[in-house]
Write an enzyme that holds these catalytic residues in place. Structure first.
Site, PDB file in Angstrom:
ATOM      1  N   SER A  19       0.797  -1.024   0.164  1.00 24.89           N
ATOM      2  CA  SER A  19       0.066  -0.166  -0.026  1.00 24.89           C
ATOM      3  C   SER A  19       0.945   1.223  -0.021  1.00 24.89           C
ATOM      4  O   SER A  19       1.775   1.456  -0.783  1.00 24.89           O
ATOM      5  CB  SER A  19      -0.953  -0.094   1.256  1.00 24.89           C
ATOM      6  OG  SER A  19      -1.927   1.026   1.279  1.00 24.89           O
ATOM      7  N   HIS A  46      -3.243  -0.826  -3.040  1.00 30.68           N
ATOM      8  CA  HIS A  46      -4.590  -0.108  -2.978  1.00 30.68           C
ATOM      9  C   HIS A  46      -4.111   1.188  -3.892  1.00 30.68           C
ATOM     10  O   HIS A  46      -3.449   2.121  -3.874  1.00 30.68           O
ATOM     11  CB  HIS A  46      -4.457   0.479  -1.730  1.00 30.68           C
ATOM     12  CG  HIS A  46      -4.799  -0.412  -0.556  1.00 30.68           C
ATOM     13  ND1 HIS A  46      -4.534  -0.241   0.974  1.00 30.68           N
ATOM     14  CD2 HIS A  46      -5.108  -1.758  -0.568  1.00 30.68           C
ATOM     15  CE1 HIS A  46      -4.789  -1.366   1.358  1.00 30.68           C
ATOM     16  NE2 HIS A  46      -5.077  -2.284   0.780  1.00 30.68           N
ATOM     17  N   ASP A 138      -4.523  -4.741   5.968  1.00 34.00           N
ATOM     18  CA  ASP A 138      -4.891  -5.400   5.055  1.00 34.00           C
ATOM     19  C   ASP A 138      -3.918  -6.597   4.737  1.00 34.00           C
ATOM     20  O   ASP A 138      -2.622  -6.270   4.830  1.00 34.00           O
ATOM     21  CB  ASP A 138      -5.025  -4.803   3.781  1.00 34.00           C
ATOM     22  CG  ASP A 138      -5.884  -5.226   2.530  1.00 34.00           C
ATOM     23  OD1 ASP A 138      -6.239  -6.620   2.754  1.00 34.00           O
ATOM     24  OD2 ASP A 138      -5.722  -4.717   1.429  1.00 34.00           O
TER      25      ASP A 138
END
EC number: 2.1.1.80
Length: 951
Positions: A19, A46, A138
């Site tokens: 990310s 992301h 995540d």
């Protein structure tokens, strides 16, 4: 690379999650390994769904493997990198990637978790996951799935990550195999999969450790205090082989030595064997059945203050225990009852229990919990969720070995899911009768979806087979309840030394009788741990402790004991803990609200962590003599006053409650909106960070490109003008200043307004044709002022996508070249006149091709007709008299070899019996040119000669 029976390649697939700050880690990871790793990579980041991603293009610069943005339906290939596209998730099935639509709003999406779970199901032991820099959590949920199916879990070292949220969250699960710098990750992956079988044959991987399992279990038991020798052998072999594969150890004897001398590896193997894979409301349909058939009826039929006891053995990180607690809390609210719910959650992994006590989980877990529980039972934070305190108070976590420690008693519900599947029959023979003993009459047992009662149907009956829900039969068990012995000296952190044998409990009636004696007739007794925390109590403990009979929090006995007793208990526990012998205090005066009570206190060790405190009353209560007060005289007016005050208080309270309920609803609504906004902002921030990384990398590339372009402009000797689509000047080189007397202030002006030293203005039209029509032209220009000649090449200026956005005008000074060309033309003309006057013929001969070229004079001297091509030397030599032919041929060959120049006099027959005498002169020259089959220069030799009449 290994092959299947069909000849297909077998290769690992690596999911890479990143990310914010992940681009730098990806660059370092891929550039740190030069060889092809023979595995496929899928990069999941992301990304902002509203912007095109440059991720594939940026990664491509740092690896020799092909990199492409996934479009869906791609079959994964080894040594290829696939990158997630913006606005979609990724999944894999049968080795084929597919694009998935997000179901959750922005801020709640977990594309890394989703892909890891899909990858684990599809690739099993050929799957690996890598978690790099990023905020949030995540990847932590998907990591559990990879681990469960035998894959490898690798995480970037948090200290090296730009954002350590995702790596730290993954490490906190206790399931990570390797923690490494990004540049070393591909090396670890390559090494791990090269050491193991890729065919999925577990017997092949674990066969070399099977003969040493018993010895390994012995070493492990001595280190951690838990015996795994009666676990399923297939599980043991597979997990031990996997640890050896991670460490690069192939010999089981070497691994045993590693265990003996490395407590860290003992702990790693211990936790690998436990397989701590769980989640909230795992198998939701089973929990719905449990709630409908067990929890809801239990609460509905309970009385206020009645104790409902639940036992969750093998609770791991507490997800399941808290799930059951939420169901009980919801049922309590639904029926308006207030039973005392106690959930005993036990495990042998103290690190997992510590995580469970913290009651903090990754935000990704929110999707597993029913939405109706979010507001009341959860505290949702930035990137984690916490269990509400009132749910935490219902659950008590403790270390407990299911086959070695005594079971709990009077349990209404046991939830033991996905634990028995790892036990051999010998262990199940111990555990299931223990469950029967622990449960109350008609108590319920919940097992995992792959578990069953087996041959113990005489102890349990089926309530709901699909949910693996069973009811205790009210029969006397014929199975032994003797605990497994553990008399070895170990280094276990929670080892229990048996100091006295415990009588076998064979009669439920005996146990009930003993419990009645303890509660009603025996002196007050307290069971505490080393810190004085209350573990259990018998009798009216409220006489000596300042707490109600039912307390939903931990009790510290030295703190809550009443004055007089308070000063004795703490020192007594410390003394007994240090000496290991029983100790006591006589003539202790306990000060209560109603007087002083004389007691003696005895503290006796039970086990190395538990102590029994017995309080025996020695003197009756001596009431406090304090009558210095006025006696209250009750009358009807006082009663009426109290009733009025109570009525007004109730009315006021009702109004206050209504106002609070209204305010609470508004606050809940505002809180939900704020949380939604916060999640969206967090997601947007992560996406913007990724975009920023991409733009920064692109800016670096543009900076280098601009530097290259500037150096080219500064170093080139060509005069170049660049104009835009409207023919306005965009840039120019320094060499162009000789033709155009301009400076930087002219940038942006129309081309026809720029001063020039050229005599003609053709360049305006040529530039227009290049910039608008895309036509490339070449024109000659003259400068009277500079006395120079130029060639103008007008080239369309094309962008990366092929669109035309102007023209490039290149001016080449050809003055010197044209002057040289004119001089050569004049010299050639003078030479031609000389040759014609002197009647000298010219001929060339190329030995490599036997090609001969004659001019008109030479053809006449050699008496060759016009219709004869005379393209070869052989016919010419053949026409010479034999006396001259050999001599001329020999002289030619010597000239070809470079030994001497050709200089011969010979005769040419004229056809009427006469001869013409010719004198030939020639020498070898080298001719350079381009080969026909390649771009390299080639060199050939030929003889150039002239002939003149010698008559």
């Amino acid at each position: 690379m290994e092959k299947t029976e069909n000849g297909d390649d077998i290769f690992p697939v690596v999911g890479v999650g990143a990310s914010a700050g992940g681009l730098e880690a990806l660059k370092e990871m891929f550039s740190g390994h030069k060889r092809l790793p023979d595995m496929a990579f899928v990069v999941v980041q992301h990304l902002d769904p509203t912007h095109e991603s440059l991720m594939a293009e940026l990664i491509d610069r740092y690896t020799s493997m092909p990199v492409r943005q996934a479009e869906g339906n791609e079959r994964l290939k080894p040594n290829h990198v696939y990158v997630i596209p913006p606005g979609y998730g990724l999944a894999v099935k049968d080795g084929i990637l597919s694009l998935t639509d997000f179901k959750d709003p922005r801020g709640m999406r977990r594309p890394i978790d989703d892909f890891f779970e899909s990858l684990a199901l599809d690739q099993k032991n050929l799957a690996a996951c890598v978690i790099l820099s990023g905020t949030g959590a995540d990847g932590s949920r998907g990591l559990r799935a990879i681990k469960k199916h035998g894959g490898l879990c690798v995480v970037e070292r948090p200290e090296s990550a730009a954002y350590d949220g995702m790596p730290s969250s993954a490490i906190s699960t206790g399931l990570v195999d390797i923690i490494s710098e990004p540049r070393e990750i591909l090396g670890y992956l390559k090494s791990f999969f090269e050491r193991g079988s890729l065919t999925g044959d577990e017997a092949e991987d674990a066969g070399h450790v099977a003969d040493s399992v018993d010895e390994l279990c012995t070493v492990l038991r001595e280190a951690v205090g838990h015996d795994f020798s009666q676990y399923k052998r297939s599980t043991l072999n597979r997990r031990i082989a996997r640890r050896m594969q991670v460490l690069g150890i192939e010999d089981s004897a070497q691994y045993i030595d590693r265990l003996r001398h490395g407590p860290e590896e003992c702990n790693a193997l211990f936790r690998d064997l436990l397989i701590n894979v769980t989640r909230f409301f795992r198998d939701p349909k089973h929990f719905d059945t449990l709630n409908r058939l067990v929890i809801d009826p239990l609460v509905a039929e309970s009385r206020d203050g009645e104790e409902l006891r639940v036992w969750v053995p093998g609770c791991s990180s507490g997800d399941e225990a808290y799930s059951i607690a939420m169901l009980f809390a919801a049922a309590v609210r639904k029926h308006g009852k207030r039973p005392y719910v106690q959930i005993f959650a036990t495990d042998i992994d103290d690190k997992m229990l510590e995580l469970a006590r913290q009651a903090s989980y990754p935000l990704a877990s929110l999707g597993d919990i029913p939405k109706e529980f979010h507001d009341d039972f959860l505290l949702v934070g930035h990137d984690r969720i916490s269990i509400a305190p009132r749910i935490q108070d219902m659950v008590r976590f403790s270390v407990h070995n299911l086959v070695r420690d005594p079971p709990y008693s009077k349990i209404d519900l046991i939830s033991c899911r996905n634990l028995l599947i790892y036990f051999e029959e010998s262990l199940q023979k111990i555990v299931i009768p223990f469950f029967h003993f622990a449960l109350r009459k008609d108590g319920r047992l919940l097992l995992g979806p792959s578990e069953a009662i087996g041959r113990y149907e005489d102890l349990f009956e089926v309530v709901e087979q699909s949910a693996r829900l069973f009811r205790r039969r009210n029969v006397k068990s014929n199975y032994s309840l003797k605990l497994t012995a553990d008399n070895r000296t170990t280094q276990a952190l929670r080892r229990l030394e048996k100091t006295r044998s415990e009588p076998e409990r064979t009669s439920r009636v005996d146990v009930s009788a003993m419990e009645i004696v303890a509660q009603k007739y025996a002196p007050v007794s307290l069971l505490v741990d080393r810190e004085g925390m209350l573990l259990d109590r018998w009798g009216s403990a409220g006489r000596y402790l300042e707490f109600p009979e039912r307390l939903e929090r931990n009790v510290h006995v030295p703190t809550l004991a009443k004055p007089g007793l308070r000063e004795k208990i703490g020192p007594l526990i410390r003394q007994v803990s240090e000496s290991g012998r029983r100790a006591g205090a006589l003539d202790v005066e306990v000060r209560t609200d109603f007087g002083t009570l004389g007691v003696k206190v005895i503290c006796e060790p039970v086990q190395d962590y538990a102590f029994l405190i017995v309080i025996v009353e020695t003197k009756p209560l001596e009431a406090t003599d304090n009558d210095d007060f006025d006696e209250f005289q009750s009358d009807d007016n006082q009663i009426q006053f109290l009733e009025d005050e109570l009525r007004n208080t109730r009315h006021s309270l009702r109004s206050t409650v209504e106002e609070l309920e209204t305010a609470n609803e508004e606050l809940k609504s505002s809180n939900e909106e704020m949380m939604s906004m916060n999640e969206e902002l967090q997601s947007t921030n992560e996406e913007l960070t990724t975009v920023n990384d991409e733009l920064k990398n692109k800016l670096d590339q543009l900076t280098v490109a601009n530097a290259d372009l500037k150096n080219f402009f500064d170093s080139t000797q060509l005069a170049v003008l660049v104009v835009d689509a409207d023919l306005n000047l965009r840039s120019f080189t320094d060499a162009a200043l000789e033709i155009f007397p301009i400076d930087k202030s002219f940038i942006g002006r129309p081309l026809d307004k720029i001063p020039t030293k050229l005599s003609a203005r053709h360049m305006i039209e040529d530039a227009r044709r290049a910039a608008i029509d895309g036509e490339q032209t070449e024109t000659s220009l003259h400068s009277t002022e500079l006395e120079a000649e130029y060639i103008l090449r007008s080239i369309p200026y094309r962008l990366m996508d092929g669109d035309i956005d102007g023209a490039t005008l290149v001016f080449t000074d050809v003055t010197e070249a044209l002057s040289l060309q004119r001089n050569l033309r004049e010299e050639r003309e003078r030479l031609r006149l000389v040759l014609e006057v002197a009647k000298i013929g010219i001929w060339e001969y190329e030995p490599a091709t036997d090609k001969t070229v004659l001019d008109a004079t030479e053809r006449a001297l050699l008496n060759i007709s016009d219709d004869d091509p005379a393209g070869a030397m052989e016919p010419i030599l053949a026409s010479l008299p034999s006396e001259d032919r050999d001599r001329v041929n020999r002289a030619l060959r010597m000239a070809i070899e470079g030994d001497r120049e050709f200089n011969e006099t010979f005769r040419v027959p004229l056809g009427d019996g006469k001869f013409r005498w010719l004198h030939g002169l020639g020498k070898q020259i080298e001719v350079h040119g381009s080969g026909s089959s390649s771009a390299s220069r080639s060199t050939s030799r030929k003889i150039e000669s002239c002939s003149t009449s010698a008559n």
